[in-house]
Design a protein around this motif. Structure first.
Motif, PDB file in Angstrom:
ATOM      1  N   PRO A   1       0.954  17.755   7.072  1.00 52.76           N
ATOM      2  CA  PRO A   1       0.425  17.803   8.440  1.00 52.76           C
ATOM      3  C   PRO A   1      -0.182  16.470   8.881  1.00 52.76           C
ATOM      4  O   PRO A   1       0.001  16.052  10.031  1.00 52.76           O
ATOM      5  CB  PRO A   1      -0.630  18.908   8.365  1.00 52.76           C
ATOM      6  N   PHE A   2      -0.900  15.798   7.961  1.00 52.43           N
ATOM      7  CA  PHE A   2      -1.506  14.506   8.320  1.00 52.43           C
ATOM      8  C   PHE A   2      -0.420  13.454   8.517  1.00 52.43           C
ATOM      9  O   PHE A   2      -0.485  12.640   9.448  1.00 52.43           O
ATOM     10  CB  PHE A   2      -2.487  14.079   7.232  1.00 52.43           C
TER      11      PHE A   2
ATOM     12  N   LEU B   1       0.802  -1.211   0.000  1.00 48.09           N
ATOM     13  CA  LEU B   1       0.000   0.000   0.000  1.00 48.09           C
ATOM     14  C   LEU B   1       0.841   1.270   0.000  1.00 48.09           C
ATOM     15  O   LEU B   1       0.463   2.270  -0.613  1.00 48.09           O
ATOM     16  CB  LEU B   1      -0.942   0.006   1.212  1.00 48.09           C
ATOM     17  N   ILE B   2       1.985   1.252   0.673  1.00 48.50           N
ATOM     18  CA  ILE B   2       2.809   2.465   0.786  1.00 48.50           C
ATOM     19  C   ILE B   2       3.893   2.410  -0.277  1.00 48.50           C
ATOM     20  O   ILE B   2       5.079   2.187  -0.021  1.00 48.50           O
ATOM     21  CB  ILE B   2       3.404   2.589   2.208  1.00 48.50           C
TER      22      ILE B   2
ATOM     23  N   PHE C   1      -2.638   7.652   1.867  1.00 49.56           N
ATOM     24  CA  PHE C   1      -1.236   7.257   1.692  1.00 49.56           C
ATOM     25  C   PHE C   1      -0.340   8.027   2.653  1.00 49.56           C
ATOM     26  O   PHE C   1       0.547   7.443   3.292  1.00 49.56           O
ATOM     27  CB  PHE C   1      -0.827   7.522   0.245  1.00 49.56           C
ATOM     28  N   SER C   2      -0.557   9.330   2.766  1.00 49.15           N
ATOM     29  CA  SER C   2       0.259  10.169   3.658  1.00 49.15           C
ATOM     30  C   SER C   2       0.161   9.682   5.096  1.00 49.15           C
ATOM     31  O   SER C   2       1.166   9.617   5.821  1.00 49.15           O
ATOM     32  CB  SER C   2      -0.193  11.630   3.560  1.00 49.15           C
ATOM     33  N   GLY C   3      -1.055   9.338   5.532  1.00 49.29           N
ATOM     34  CA  GLY C   3      -1.240   8.849   6.893  1.00 49.29           C
ATOM     35  C   GLY C   3      -0.602   7.494   7.119  1.00 49.29           C
ATOM     36  O   GLY C   3       0.020   7.244   8.160  1.00 49.29           O
ATOM     37  N   MET C   4      -0.738   6.600   6.146  1.00 48.24           N
ATOM     38  CA  MET C   4      -0.118   5.278   6.266  1.00 48.24           C
ATOM     39  C   MET C   4       1.392   5.393   6.392  1.00 48.24           C
ATOM     40  O   MET C   4       2.026   4.719   7.216  1.00 48.24           O
ATOM     41  CB  MET C   4      -0.469   4.423   5.045  1.00 48.24           C
TER      42      MET C   4
ATOM     43  N   GLU D   1      -8.452  11.651  -1.877  1.00 48.68           N
ATOM     44  CA  GLU D   1      -8.566  10.867  -0.647  1.00 48.68           C
ATOM     45  C   GLU D   1      -7.458   9.824  -0.562  1.00 48.68           C
ATOM     46  O   GLU D   1      -6.900   9.575   0.521  1.00 48.68           O
ATOM     47  CB  GLU D   1      -9.931  10.187  -0.575  1.00 48.68           C
ATOM     48  N   ALA D   2      -7.122   9.222  -1.697  1.00 50.92           N
ATOM     49  CA  ALA D   2      -6.057   8.208  -1.708  1.00 50.92           C
ATOM     50  C   ALA D   2      -4.721   8.817  -1.308  1.00 50.92           C
ATOM     51  O   ALA D   2      -3.951   8.211  -0.554  1.00 50.92           O
ATOM     52  CB  ALA D   2      -5.953   7.571  -3.082  1.00 50.92           C
TER      53      ALA D   2
END
Length: 323
Positions: A274-275, A187-188, A236-239, A231-232
């Motif tokens: 930031p996320f 995913l990342i 991705f940024s959060g993951m 949204e993806a």
């Protein structure tokens, strides 16, 4: 006589020449899919440079390096180190993981080649973590040993993906129906960005977006022209933030977490800094611990080639000392 350098990823093969030092020249980037083998790609590069006689070589490659046989994880190239050495006609051929090479480049980079993301400071001589999404998810680190930095050869990108919120759990459920093991790399990464888009489309019951490649998804997310792509990119940024925080905790990386790979640069403004940083720090009782650790994006051009040059210089120096 020059030495040959290579940084081989799942999509691109980067080549350069160097003297017995850290400087690099004659950089050329080839697409792996356009060449049947690594040897063919090397021959193409050397021909373009006028067939220089190289006396030593270093190949940084996106796969584990253990023993003579090397087979790439995200591409079909495979070779024997000894056979490649003889084919190239060099006395010394050093083969190392590409993120080991990136880690070795970090002490050589200037501040203008780094971009801080969020708060935190880098402590001198403290352990350093490196993570980078590209065709795969590279992971490495540096630990100070006396007067030297020791790189860590890691395949941490293949550890199991751990969802943090309901959206990630739903994405994992969708992707888990297709794959026997959903690693963080699934995913990342660039291909992972495509999987995230496809999973979100399934979750929201929407038709497939026009953007079907990592580059197209990144462009649509930056333009705001595709809600799923936007949204993806945030997901991705959060993951990546959560994964980077895990690495910082594992290594005690008060020297900083450095971000490489091509996907972050490709996302540009769609990479939600930031996320990413909020999720990096979101570790409950250890949030304050992580708040003090810097996260830094590597913006230098071809840093793994510079790390490979440094590693080759060290190998040649050690060989001379043994004589």
């Amino acid at each position: 006589m020059p030495h040959l350098l290579a940084d081989i990823g799942g999509t691109h093969a980067r080549f350069a020449l160097t003297d017995n030092g850290h400087g690099i020249a004659a950089v050329q980037v080839l697409r792996c899919a356009e060449h049947p083998s690594l040897d063919a790609a090397i021959r193409h590069y050397l021909a373009a440079q006028g067939e220089p006689t190289v006396t030593a070589a270093a190949i940084a490659i996106a796969t584990p390096v253990a023993g003579d046989a090397v087979r790439m994880t995200n591409h079909h190239w495979a070779f024997s180190i000894d056979a490649m050495r003889r084919t190239l006609g060099v006395e010394t051929l050093l083969v190392l993981n590409d993120f080991t090479a990136l880690a070795l480049a970090l002490p050589l980079l200037g501040e203008a080649e780094l971009l801080a993301i969020g708060r935190g400071t880098r402590r001198a001589e403290a352990p350093i973590g490196v993570v980078g999404p590209g065709t795969g998810l590279g992971v490495s680190g540096l630990v100070r040993c006396g007067d030297r930095w020791q790189p860590l050869a890691s395949e941490g990108g293949h550890c199991s993906f751990a969802p943090v919120d309901a959206r990630e759990a739903a994405i994992l459920q969708v992707v888990g129906r297709r794959l026997p093991h959903v690693s963080a790399e699934r995913l990342i990464s660039g291909p992972g960005l495509v999987l995230i888009v496809d999973a979100l489309r399934d979750i929201h019951g929407l038709p497939a977006p026009l953007a079907q490649t990592p580059a197209a998804i990144a462009a649509a997310a930056q333009a705001g022209s595709c809600a799923i792509c936007v949204e993806a990119a945030q997901a991705f940024s959060g993951m990546l933030g959560s994964f980077a925080g895990n690495l910082a905790l594992t290594l005690g990386a008060f020297g900083g977490i450095y971000l490489g790979g091509g996907v972050i640069a490709g996302l540009g403004s769609a990479f939600d800094q930031p996320f990413f940083r909020a999720r990096f720090e979101a570790k409950g009782r250890f949030a304050d611990y992580l708040a003090g650790i810097a996260t830094v994006q590597v913006t230098a051009a071809h840093p793994a080639l510079r790390g490979a040059a440094a590693a080759l210089a060290d190998r040649l120096r050690a060989d001379r000392d043994r004589r």
